[in-house]
Structure formats: structure tokens, C-alpha cells
Design a protein around this motif. Structure first.
Motif, PDB file in Angstrom:
ATOM      1  N   UNK A   1      40.966  36.942  59.412  1.00  8.95           N
ATOM      2  CA  UNK A   1      40.566  37.081  58.046  1.00  8.95           C
ATOM      3  C   UNK A   1      41.304  35.812  57.457  1.00  8.95           C
ATOM      4  N   UNK A   2      40.230  35.164  56.699  1.00  8.91           N
ATOM      5  CA  UNK A   2      40.943  33.939  56.085  1.00  8.91           C
ATOM      6  C   UNK A   2      41.626  34.367  54.520  1.00  8.91           C
ATOM      7  N   UNK A   3      42.763  33.951  54.541  1.00  7.60           N
ATOM      8  CA  UNK A   3      43.431  34.314  53.152  1.00  7.60           C
ATOM      9  C   UNK A   3      42.837  33.819  51.986  1.00  7.60           C
ATOM     10  N   UNK A   4      42.623  34.521  51.142  1.00  7.49           N
ATOM     11  CA  UNK A   4      41.762  33.997  49.606  1.00  7.49           C
ATOM     12  C   UNK A   4      42.763  32.724  49.312  1.00  7.49           C
ATOM     13  N   UNK A   5      42.305  31.949  48.374  1.00  8.08           N
ATOM     14  CA  UNK A   5      42.896  30.958  47.621  1.00  8.08           C
ATOM     15  C   UNK A   5      42.692  31.026  46.134  1.00  8.08           C
ATOM     16  N   UNK A   6      43.597  30.853  45.287  1.00  9.53           N
ATOM     17  CA  UNK A   6      43.233  30.821  43.873  1.00  9.53           C
ATOM     18  C   UNK A   6      43.696  29.736  43.347  1.00  9.53           C
ATOM     19  N   UNK A   7      42.839  29.319  42.583  1.00 17.17           N
ATOM     20  CA  UNK A   7      43.175  28.012  41.676  1.00 17.17           C
ATOM     21  C   UNK A   7      43.759  28.299  40.151  1.00 17.17           C
ATOM     22  N   UNK A   8      44.458  27.544  39.681  1.00 15.44           N
ATOM     23  CA  UNK A   8      45.009  27.631  38.270  1.00 15.44           C
ATOM     24  C   UNK A   8      44.912  26.371  37.545  1.00 15.44           C
ATOM     25  N   UNK A   9      45.155  26.777  36.354  1.00 12.42           N
ATOM     26  CA  UNK A   9      45.076  25.521  35.169  1.00 12.42           C
ATOM     27  C   UNK A   9      45.703  26.173  33.878  1.00 12.42           C
ATOM     28  N   UNK A  10      46.632  24.951  33.544  1.00 13.80           N
ATOM     29  CA  UNK A  10      47.802  25.620  32.504  1.00 13.80           C
ATOM     30  C   UNK A  10      47.570  24.577  31.283  1.00 13.80           C
ATOM     31  N   UNK A  11      47.355  25.071  30.044  1.00 15.86           N
ATOM     32  CA  UNK A  11      47.288  24.424  28.822  1.00 15.86           C
ATOM     33  C   UNK A  11      48.613  24.131  28.173  1.00 15.86           C
ATOM     34  N   UNK A  12      48.608  23.361  27.090  1.00 20.06           N
ATOM     35  CA  UNK A  12      49.639  23.121  26.432  1.00 20.06           C
ATOM     36  C   UNK A  12      50.496  24.033  25.845  1.00 20.06           C
ATOM     37  N   UNK A  13      49.990  25.260  25.646  1.00 19.77           N
ATOM     38  CA  UNK A  13      50.671  26.408  25.105  1.00 19.77           C
ATOM     39  C   UNK A  13      51.102  27.316  26.155  1.00 19.77           C
ATOM     40  N   UNK A  14      51.162  27.003  27.319  1.00 13.38           N
ATOM     41  CA  UNK A  14      51.781  27.645  28.409  1.00 13.38           C
ATOM     42  C   UNK A  14      50.802  28.668  29.021  1.00 13.38           C
ATOM     43  N   UNK A  15      49.520  28.808  28.636  1.00 10.09           N
ATOM     44  CA  UNK A  15      48.593  29.654  29.071  1.00 10.09           C
ATOM     45  C   UNK A  15      48.039  29.265  30.425  1.00 10.09           C
ATOM     46  N   UNK A  16      47.955  30.078  31.518  1.00 10.30           N
ATOM     47  CA  UNK A  16      47.513  29.925  32.879  1.00 10.30           C
ATOM     48  C   UNK A  16      46.477  30.736  33.083  1.00 10.30           C
ATOM     49  N   UNK A  17      45.025  29.921  33.433  1.00  9.50           N
ATOM     50  CA  UNK A  17      43.969  30.574  34.198  1.00  9.50           C
ATOM     51  C   UNK A  17      43.690  30.413  35.442  1.00  9.50           C
ATOM     52  N   UNK A  18      43.894  31.676  36.219  1.00  9.68           N
ATOM     53  CA  UNK A  18      43.563  31.810  37.468  1.00  9.68           C
ATOM     54  C   UNK A  18      42.128  31.888  37.785  1.00  9.68           C
ATOM     55  N   UNK A  19      41.518  31.356  38.889  1.00 10.07           N
ATOM     56  CA  UNK A  19      40.138  31.383  39.088  1.00 10.07           C
ATOM     57  C   UNK A  19      40.107  31.698  40.913  1.00 10.07           C
ATOM     58  N   UNK A  20      39.259  32.366  41.184  1.00 15.30           N
ATOM     59  CA  UNK A  20      39.083  32.914  42.537  1.00 15.30           C
ATOM     60  C   UNK A  20      37.780  33.620  42.835  1.00 15.30           C
ATOM     61  N   UNK A  21      37.378  33.775  44.178  1.00 11.88           N
ATOM     62  CA  UNK A  21      36.245  34.529  44.450  1.00 11.88           C
ATOM     63  C   UNK A  21      36.823  35.905  44.785  1.00 11.88           C
ATOM     64  N   UNK A  22      36.402  36.846  44.224  1.00  8.61           N
ATOM     65  CA  UNK A  22      36.738  38.203  44.174  1.00  8.61           C
ATOM     66  C   UNK A  22      35.759  39.420  43.931  1.00  8.61           C
ATOM     67  N   UNK A  23      35.447  40.346  44.491  1.00 12.90           N
ATOM     68  CA  UNK A  23      34.475  41.547  44.167  1.00 12.90           C
ATOM     69  C   UNK A  23      35.169  42.184  42.882  1.00 12.90           C
ATOM     70  N   UNK A  24      33.998  43.245  42.593  1.00 11.26           N
ATOM     71  CA  UNK A  24      34.256  44.132  41.510  1.00 11.26           C
ATOM     72  C   UNK A  24      35.490  44.878  41.820  1.00 11.26           C
ATOM     73  N   UNK A  25      36.332  45.232  40.787  1.00  8.76           N
ATOM     74  CA  UNK A  25      37.391  46.305  40.971  1.00  8.76           C
ATOM     75  C   UNK A  25      38.690  45.517  41.517  1.00  8.76           C
TER      76      UNK A  25
END
Length: 257
Positions: A1-25
Motif C-alpha cells: 500500500x502506498x503511503x499517502x502524501x500531504x501538501x501544506x502551505x503556510x501564510x504570514x500569520x502562521x496558518x498552515x493549510x494541509x491538502x491531501x486525497x482522503x475519503x469521508x470520515x
């Protein structure tokens, strides 16, 4: 099974947005890595919201403030967790972080890739902070510039060199403070320092808490192997500045030759 990957982006206020492919729940789990031999204690769970085409995202806002340490990132499916590999990381907002004025307490977050190839977030949480600027080694002298965040430097401020081990006396240096009462510099040219490790602090006023001198406000989570400085030879000793595993600045003193 392939380990899923998660991308992320940080803004100037320190907020981190994580993005990945994942099902409901599914949810995103951040786990504060415990010290060796200690049990797991601190977890933080984020909701994963659908954003279309099978993609989801989770947002870690500036609040709550995370405890200082290293947080491993997992995909949570009920009671099952899968540690996540890194996808694209957008850390551009962190590069010039040292140029922005910060208030105390100072909370810093830097996503990074661990040595074994997983995504983690390095965090610092400090009442106040002295951010290192330039580190100049010239002959027998070492000059360091820094800027204080979360405090100011009135008359009576001092830089302290504290031995990490042993019974050597704490050394005090008088910094050169700029007109803004925040930027300062100091020079180490002491031929009498005992061999060993000396940690650097600034004390804004007599009796005030000591503030660690460090470099935290950019996109580098681990500086120790990236920023390597030569030593300054002063008499019979060599004084070499280096960053610790926590990105704090310290001095390694050895006998010359």
C-alpha cells in the motif's frame, strides 16, 4: 500500500493549510513527539473538509498555540492512524519572517521533512525571543547581531554567556543597542573562556528573565547542519558559534592547536 502524501502551505500569520486525497470520515492528527522513553500525551485533531475531485484540506489556525517541540502528522481513520509523507510545501511566507515585528509570546511553526521521510511540524513557543541576524567571525573576535521580539532593551541590558556544564562563572557582555531599543550587537573576544559549551542569552534589565538567543523566524526547521561557522582564535582557545538542535545559538570553546 502506498503511503499517502500531504501538501501544506503556510501564510504570514502562521496558518498552515494541509491538502491531501482522503475519503469521508477521515481526520488529520498532529502528535507532539514525546521524549525518548516517555508516553504519548499531546494530540491535536483537525477536520478534513472536501474541496472537490477527491481532495480534502485541514487548516491549523494561529490558535490554539501549539506547545514547543516536533509534531508528527497522521491521517486518522477512526482509531487507525497512518503517518503521512510530504507533498509540495509552500513556505515562501516564512522566508522573510525575521523582518516582521513580533509580539510575545512568540509562536513559530515550520513544516519540514524528517530524516526518515515523513512530514512534521517544528514549533517554538517563547515569552520573548532574540532573533540572530549576522554572525561574523574575524580573526580573534566573534560579532553577533540580533533583534529582540516581545521585549525591549533599556539601559542596563546585558548579554550572558552561561556554561552548560561545570562551575565556570557566567560571563556578562554589554550589548551595543540601536535607537529602536530592539536591535543590538555584541562581540565575544574573551581569551579566558573555559573549554566547553556556552549558551547565549540576553537579559533586558537587571532581574528580568533571560531570553535565549536563537534563529527561528524563517523556513529552516533544523539549522545545525546547514549553518556551519568557523572558529575565532583568541589566545589559546578557539570559539566556534553553532546552532543547537533547537536552533538556539551557542558557543563551542576548545583549546587552540
Amino acid at each position: 500500500m502506498t503511503t499517502p502524501r500531504v501538501g501544506c502551505a503556510v501564510d504570514s500569520e502562521g496558518r498552515i493549510t494541509f491538502a491531501l486525497a482522503a475519503g469521508p470520515g477521515h481526520e488529520l492528527l498532529l502528535r507532539l513527539r514525546p521524549k525518548k522513553g516517555q508516553p504519548e500525551e499531546t494530540l491535536h485533531v483537525l477536520d478534513l473538509d472536501p474541496v472537490g475531485e477527491g481532495r480534502t484540506q485541514a487548516v491549523l489556525g494561529p490558535d490554539p498555540v501549539l506547545a514547543e517541540g516536533r509534531w508528527d502528522v497522521y491521517l486518522l481513520d477512526g482509531s487507525e492512524r497512518t503517518r503521512l509523507r510530504p507533498g509540495p510545501r509552500d513556505l515562501r511566507a516564512l522566508i522573510d519572517g525575521h523582518l516582521r515585528e513580533r509580539r510575545g509570546p512568540l509562536a513559530v511553526r515550520v513544516p519540514y521533512v524528517t530524516e526518515d521521510g515523513y512530514l512534521a511540524v517544528r514549533t517554538w513557543l517563547r515569552p520573548a525571543h532574540a532573533e540572530v541576524g549576522r554572525v561574523d567571525v574575524s580573526g580573534g573576535t566573534l560579532k553577533i547581531t540580533a533583534r529582540l521580539h516581545g521585549a525591549s532593551l533599556p539601559d542596563g541590558a546585558e548579554v550572558l554567556l552561561r556554561p552548560r556544564q561545570g562551575e565556570a562563572t557566567v560571563r556578562s557582555l554589554r550589548p551595543l543597542v540601536a535607537e529602536d531599543s530592539r536591535s543590538f550587537s555584541f562581540t565575544v573576544a574573551d581569551e579566558t573562556l573555559d573549554p566547553g559549551i556556552w549558551d547565549l542569552f540576553v537579559r533586558p534589565a537587571p532581574g528580568a528573565p533571560m531570553i535565549r538567543v536563537a534563529r527561528l523566524l524563517d523556513d529552516v526547521a533544523d539549522r545545525k547542519r546547514v549553518f556551519v561557522y568557523p572558529g575565532a582564535t583568541a589566545g589559546k582557545i578557539v570559539v566556534r558559534p553553532y546552532y543547537t538542535v533547537d536552533n538556539d545559538l551557542s558557543l563551542e570553546v576548545k583549546q587552540a592547536g
